[in-house]
Scaffold this motif. Structure first.
Motif, mmCIF file in Angstrom:
data_model
loop_
_atom_site.group_PDB
_atom_site.id
_atom_site.type_symbol
_atom_site.label_atom_id
_atom_site.label_comp_id
_atom_site.label_asym_id
_atom_site.label_seq_id
_atom_site.Cartn_x
_atom_site.Cartn_y
_atom_site.Cartn_z
ATOM 1 N N GLY A 208 -2.809 -15.368 -3.989
ATOM 2 C CA GLY A 208 -4.367 -15.176 -4.387
ATOM 3 C C GLY A 208 -4.692 -15.521 -5.841
ATOM 4 N N ASN B 89 -3.093 -4.883 0.656
ATOM 5 C CA ASN B 89 -4.213 -5.490 1.470
ATOM 6 C C ASN B 89 -4.714 -6.740 0.816
ATOM 7 O OD1 ASN B 89 -5.838 -4.632 -0.578
ATOM 8 N ND2 ASN B 89 -7.202 -3.372 0.364
ATOM 9 N N GLY B 90 -4.082 -7.352 -0.299
ATOM 10 C CA GLY B 90 -4.485 -8.547 -0.788
ATOM 11 C C GLY B 90 -5.667 -8.525 -1.950
ATOM 12 N N TRP C 227 1.714 -13.319 0.448
ATOM 13 C CA TRP C 227 0.510 -13.205 -0.092
ATOM 14 C C TRP C 227 0.255 -14.216 -1.315
ATOM 15 C CZ3 TRP C 227 -3.744 -10.242 2.100
ATOM 16 C CH2 TRP C 227 -3.186 -9.335 2.961
ATOM 17 N N MET D 239 -9.029 -11.927 -4.368
ATOM 18 C CA MET D 239 -8.479 -11.452 -3.147
ATOM 19 C C MET D 239 -7.448 -12.339 -2.739
ATOM 20 S SD MET D 239 -9.401 -8.593 -1.431
ATOM 21 C CE MET D 239 -8.884 -8.964 -0.006
ATOM 22 N N ALA D 240 -6.315 -12.000 -2.159
ATOM 23 C CA ALA D 240 -5.244 -13.013 -1.789
ATOM 24 C C ALA D 240 -5.059 -13.205 -0.352
ATOM 25 C CB ALA D 240 -3.854 -12.318 -2.289
ATOM 26 N N GLN D 241 -4.746 -14.175 0.054
ATOM 27 C CA GLN D 241 -4.594 -14.634 1.535
ATOM 28 C C GLN D 241 -3.108 -14.649 2.148
ATOM 29 O OE1 GLN D 241 -7.556 -14.976 3.308
ATOM 30 N NE2 GLN D 241 -8.541 -14.447 1.325
ATOM 31 N N ILE D 242 -2.851 -14.206 3.429
ATOM 32 C CA ILE D 242 -1.717 -14.171 4.014
ATOM 33 C C ILE D 242 -1.395 -15.674 4.053
ATOM 34 C CG2 ILE D 242 -0.311 -13.802 5.993
ATOM 35 C CD1 ILE D 242 -1.986 -11.177 6.234
ATOM 36 N N ILE E 167 -1.871 -5.610 -8.060
ATOM 37 C CA ILE E 167 -2.071 -6.231 -6.620
ATOM 38 C C ILE E 167 -1.754 -4.997 -5.644
ATOM 39 C CG2 ILE E 167 -1.179 -8.468 -7.100
ATOM 40 C CD1 ILE E 167 1.753 -7.710 -6.194
#
Length: 174
Positions: free
Chosen positions: A94, A136-137, A92, A162-165, A133
């Motif tokens: 973000g 789910n991000g 992840w 929010m983080a992204q994969i 963290i």
């Protein structure tokens, strides 16, 4: 001509007065996660100018987690964080926006606490900047006047994102 100079000087002072750079003498920076999964956190970067290391994080939401100390640092506007979730094997990345004015104002008004284990009055002016963290991000940022083991602890959320994969970097770049 004099009128232009006066307008220029006025605009200059307004811009300086609205500056979002708040200097902090000393600050504890922690990284935390929800209890349970072990997350491997790399470097945590603030405003693309300074960073702190983290490592393996497995606990605890809103707590100070893995701590680092920074000195004579501007209070940040953003944080970029990357982590690897060992249980899901997902990487992840973000960014969270930080309300640095609210955070700095919190620091100026911090109150002392009582150490729960000893009952001693503790008047330390070192703020705790905590980056949390979740699997789910979700990224949250808080400012606090102490770690979670204190009576009279104050904590305020000052940022989120929010983080992204992402795909893992190539083996030779890790």
């Amino acid at each position: 001509m004099a009128k232009r100079i006066i307008i220029f000087i006025g605009v200059f002072f307004i811009l300086i007065g609205c500056s979002s750079s708040y200097q902090v003498e000393e600050m504890s920076v922690g990284v935390a996660a929800e209890k349970g999964p072990i997350l491997m956190v790399g470097e945590v970067t603030f405003d693309e100018t300074w960073s702190v290391p983290a490592g393996a994080i497995g606990c605890c939401w809103k707590d100070s987690g893995a701590l680092s100390f920074v000195y004579d640092t501007p209070f940040p506007n953003t944080v970029v964080i990357a982590w690897y979730d060992l249980s899901t094997e997902l990487f992840w990345v973000g960014e969270a926006q930080i309300d640095n004015k609210t955070g700095y104002e919190f620091i100026q008004k911090m109150k002392p606490v009582i150490v729960r284990s000893t009952g001693e009055y503790f008047d330390d002016s070192t703020p705790y900047l905590i980056v949390g963290i979740k699997r789910n991000g979700l990224i949250k940022v808080w400012i606090s006047n102490s770690s979670s083991e204190a009576i009279g602890r104050q904590i305020l959320e000052i940022g989120s994102g929010m983080a992204q994969i992402k795909e893992l970097p190539p083996e030779d770049e890790r």
